[in-house]
Every structure is written in structure tokens, then in C-alpha cells.
Design a protein around this motif. Sequence first.
Motif, PDB file in Angstrom:
ATOM      1  N   GLU A  71       0.840  -1.187   0.000  1.00 26.51           N
ATOM      2  CA  GLU A  71       0.000   0.000   0.000  1.00 26.51           C
ATOM      3  C   GLU A  71       0.884   1.249   0.000  1.00 26.51           C
ATOM      4  O   GLU A  71       1.926   1.261   0.642  1.00 26.51           O
ATOM      5  N   SER A 121      -5.057   7.138  -3.263  1.00 20.29           N
ATOM      6  CA  SER A 121      -5.012   5.898  -2.488  1.00 20.29           C
ATOM      7  C   SER A 121      -5.734   6.045  -1.160  1.00 20.29           C
ATOM      8  O   SER A 121      -6.178   5.063  -0.581  1.00 20.29           O
ATOM      9  N   ARG A 124      -9.517   5.465  -2.374  1.00 22.20           N
ATOM     10  CA  ARG A 124      -9.886   4.154  -2.924  1.00 22.20           C
ATOM     11  C   ARG A 124      -8.617   3.378  -3.241  1.00 22.20           C
ATOM     12  O   ARG A 124      -7.549   3.962  -3.403  1.00 22.20           O
ATOM     13  N   PRO A 125      -8.722   2.056  -3.349  1.00 23.27           N
ATOM     14  CA  PRO A 125      -7.537   1.278  -3.734  1.00 23.27           C
ATOM     15  C   PRO A 125      -7.084   1.660  -5.141  1.00 23.27           C
ATOM     16  O   PRO A 125      -7.911   1.904  -6.031  1.00 23.27           O
TER      17      PRO A 125
END
Length: 146
Positions: A71, A121, A124-125
Motif C-alpha cells: 500500500e 489511495s 480508494r484502492p
Amino acid sequence: MPSTTGSAAAALHAADDLTALAPELGWAEATGLADALIDTLAHRLVDLAAGRHEPTTLPAVVGAIGGTDGEPDHASCRAAAARLRALAPLVRQQDGLGWAAPTADVMTSLADLLDQVAERSRRRPLTLTDKGVVLRRLHGLHRQLR
């Protein structure tokens, strides 16, 4: 070209600041390209401190291949973006060096990209399409510095 020892010292201090930045974009390739770009910008600041009329030639970097994706780290992206924006005027003010303004433009563009990655990010992904856009922009910024 820096006209005083103070401005040369400021450029060297700025180079040290840049080498400490570690924005994590979430993709190994993108993070590797961002790190290489920041390293190149730090070298440009050293060239600025030395008063070089041409920047030092550095090898081209293609980015890490096959690393583990994760991430994005919002804090590292935002901190790096803020520092790049703060340092860009130091570079831009060097009127006698033809490469200074384009280098400052790359610093600002990289800061914008890091902020965009952090913001998107957070909401949302990120998708593979996002990754493609980020990689293309990073490659483009590398080309601007050559």
C-alpha cells in the motif's frame, strides 16, 4: 550559479534533505523510480552548490523489477512532496544555469504526482491503470532531467 558560500551551503543542505526522503508509492517499480529521481535531484543540488554549468551525467534508471507491492504510504508521499516544493525555488532562482529551471519544474511535478498518489489511495484502492499512469509520469520526469 550560487554566488555566495551561504547559497552553496544551502544547496548542499537541500541535497541532504532530499536523500532522506523515502516516498512509498505502493509498487516496487514506482518506488524505485521515485527513489532514483530523488537521487538525481540531490545530485543536481550538489552540482548547483559547485556552480557547474552542466549537470553531472548519471546513468539511466529503469526501476526495480519484481519487488513486492504494498500500500502507498500517505505520510511519506506527502512529506516528500512538501519538501520538494519547498526546495524548488532554491533551484529555480539560479538564473545563470540553463538546467536549473527545468530541474525545479521536475521537482514540482514529482511533488504533484506524490500528492496525487497519496490522495487517490486514501479515497480508494489504486488500480493497475493508476500504476501505469504513475510509471509513465515517472519515466517522463526522468527523461526531462536528461
